[in-house]
Design an enzyme around this catalytic site. Structure first.
Site, PDB file in Angstrom:
ATOM      1  N   ASN A 205       0.757  -1.389   0.048  1.00  0.00           N
ATOM      2  CA  ASN A 205       0.030   0.013  -0.067  1.00  0.00           C
ATOM      3  C   ASN A 205       0.887   1.074   0.102  1.00  0.00           C
ATOM      4  OD1 ASN A 205      -2.478  -1.522   0.107  1.00  0.00           O
ATOM      5  ND2 ASN A 205      -2.711  -1.140   2.313  1.00  0.00           N
ATOM      6  N   ASP A 274      -4.689  -5.543   2.472  1.00  0.00           N
ATOM      7  CA  ASP A 274      -6.000  -6.141   2.678  1.00  0.00           C
ATOM      8  C   ASP A 274      -5.705  -7.547   2.181  1.00  0.00           C
ATOM      9  OD1 ASP A 274      -7.551  -4.511   3.926  1.00  0.00           O
ATOM     10  OD2 ASP A 274      -7.986  -3.265   2.300  1.00  0.00           O
ATOM     11  N   LYS A 284      12.275 -16.302  -8.727  1.00  0.00           N
ATOM     12  CA  LYS A 284      11.673 -15.316  -9.411  1.00  0.00           C
ATOM     13  C   LYS A 284      10.899 -15.679 -10.403  1.00  0.00           C
ATOM     14  CE  LYS A 284      12.832 -11.007 -11.790  1.00  0.00           C
ATOM     15  NZ  LYS A 284      13.830 -10.435 -12.725  1.00  0.00           N
ATOM     16  N   PHE A 317      -7.669   4.279  11.878  1.00  0.00           N
ATOM     17  CA  PHE A 317      -7.859   5.302  10.989  1.00  0.00           C
ATOM     18  C   PHE A 317      -8.552   5.100   9.838  1.00  0.00           C
ATOM     19  CE2 PHE A 317      -4.413   8.769  11.077  1.00  0.00           C
ATOM     20  CZ  PHE A 317      -4.023   8.307  12.466  1.00  0.00           C
ATOM     21  N   LYS A 331     -17.250   1.946  10.130  1.00  0.00           N
ATOM     22  CA  LYS A 331     -15.854   0.991  10.302  1.00  0.00           C
ATOM     23  C   LYS A 331     -15.633   1.067  11.704  1.00  0.00           C
ATOM     24  CE  LYS A 331     -13.036   1.627   6.404  1.00  0.00           C
ATOM     25  NZ  LYS A 331     -12.041   2.524   5.929  1.00  0.00           N
ATOM     26  N   LYS A 335     -15.799  -2.081  13.926  1.00  0.00           N
ATOM     27  CA  LYS A 335     -14.387  -2.781  14.583  1.00  0.00           C
ATOM     28  C   LYS A 335     -14.294  -2.394  16.087  1.00  0.00           C
ATOM     29  CE  LYS A 335     -11.971  -2.230  10.193  1.00  0.00           C
ATOM     30  NZ  LYS A 335     -10.585  -2.005   9.221  1.00  0.00           N
TER      31      LYS A 335
END
Ligand code: CTP
Length: 395
Positions: A205, A274, A284, A317, A331, A335
């Site tokens: 992220n 997520d 690889k 957040f 949220k 939570k």
């Protein structure tokens, strides 16, 4: 903010590290402090009082006999005494109460907080007499910044280098800050997580970690114990934090729950990924025209914390594209949070890798407050103000 108009006495003794205290005088002055330098005779062999006068705009003193009662008047006005560098000679003298120059006389007449930053050869530092006097000074309430291990001026390597100017500066800020979070242990998560695809590639992220590191630094300034659990970030963790570096969301989850016991509040600023790849290639992957990844959802750490939080305060957040206040409130409920920090990442002054943020605080028991664009350090301040109030209400 903590340094504005604060009178600081900066004692400088005879070590080559004295040149760094000019930089310290500059950084304290730049943040608004009123710095008066006091140099010993040996310090004047390395640097001049004039250098400090130029930088601080205040007279720099070295002579006990130049102005009557300067050893009484200077400490009367001071809020903080910093001695950097502090040589072995000065440390030993101060511990024994020998007042044979302006600085050592000031030390006896001064009654406020003191920070000392020793600088000397490592053999001198580890000498039992020096160690004994440092212990005695600590017992008197003196706070020590450093010394650190590294290459010394004499070319040898060992513990004796003066702490970085930024570390001494931070110790000064902490010592002048209101200690309203003393007794609290705040666990902060920060930065992104990385979910490997193969040994080279990962999913992540956007997050620099700036907001979380600012909260950790601000909480330390206010007297809290801090555990900072961070995903990959280029930032230097604040001095004094219990720092745990992690890579993946599952490693962050483990670290959070391993360190939860002592926390009185958890602030989850981390941009946790997520999803993670179900299959991680050992070698690889070769480039192809297209690639499909089979992703699985990661544990929502904050949600899991909400189920197990006990008496702890939980702050989350909500980074949203657009003014989705209702979504943030949902949220918070889902939570089981006490407070949520909403930020609209599409707004000017908010977002990633910048030093500012635009936040709205929403409390579980009501009380929504929108703040203008502010530095992440100031945003950390308002988040901790509210966290502190909620912690107080719990008592
Ligand atoms: N969070 C977490 N674990 C995750 C994902 C997020 O602990 N696996 C935490 C973040 O640290 C943040 C809060 O949850 O404090 C909100 O994250 P965000 O990504 O905004 O919300 P999501 O719950 O993932 O919901 P959505 O993506 O729908 O906005």
């Amino acid at each position: 903010m903590q340094l504005i108009d604060q009178n600081i006495l900066l004692g400088v003794t005879g070590s080559i590290a004295a040149y760094k205290s000019v930089e310290l005088a500059r950084s304290l002055t730049e943040e608004g402090a009123n710095v008066h330098a006091v140099l010993t005779e040996s310090a004047c062999r390395f640097i001049t009082p004039y250098m400090f006068e130029t930088i601080t705009g205040n007279p720099a003193c070295s002579d006990l006999f130049k102005e009557p009662f300067s050893h009484i008047n200077l400490p009367k006005e001071a809020r903080l005494l910093i001695i950097a560098p502090a040589t072995a000679n000065t440390l030993n003298k101060l511990a024994c109460g020998i007042a044979d120059n302006l600085l050592s006389s000031i030390w006896l007449a001064y009654e406020g907080p003191v920070i000392m930053a020793p600088a000397m050869n490592f053999r001198m530092y580890r000498h039992p007499i020096v160690q004994k006097q440092i212990k005695a000074l600590r017992k008197l309430g003196v706070q020590f910044a450093g010394p650190v291990t590294g290459v010394l001026a004499c070319g040898e390597e060992g513990k004796g280098r003066m702490a970085d100017v930024s570390v001494i500066h931070e110790a000064a800020v902490r010592s002048l800050s209101v200690q309203d979070l003393k007794g609290q242990h705040i666990l902060v998560t920060a930065g992104p997580t990385r979910e490997p695809i193969d040994p080279v590639r990962f999913i992540s992220n956007r997050s620099s970690g700036k907001m979380g590191y600012a909260i950790a630094a601000a909480a330390l300034r206010r007297g809290a114990d801090v555990t900072l659990i961070s995903g990959p970030s280029a930032l230097r963790p604040p001095d004094g934090a219990d720092f745990i570096k992690v890579e993946s969301a599952s490693a962050m989850e483990r670290a959070v729950f391993d360190n939860l016991r002592k926390a009185t509040a958890v602030i989850m600023t981390a941009a946790v990924s997520d999803y993670s790849s179900r299959k991680i290639a050992k070698v690889k992957l070769k480039k192809k025209d297209s690639l499909s990844l089979n992703l699985k959802i990661n544990t929502d750490i904050l949600k899991k914390l909400g189920q197990k939080k006990g008496k702890r305060l939980l702050v989350g957040f909500a980074a949203e594209s657009g003014k989705n206040i209702e979504h943030a409130k949902e949220k918070m409920k889902k939570k089981n949070l006490d407070l949520i920090v909403f930020n609209d990442i599409s707004q000017k002054g908010a977002g990633f890798d910048i030093d500012t943020n635009v936040i709205t605080l929403i409390g579980a028991k009501g009380g929504m407050k929108e703040y203008p664009v502010m530095s992440k350090m100031d945003a950390a301040g308002v988040i901790l103000d509210r966290t502190g109030e909620l912690l107080k209400d719990r008592k």
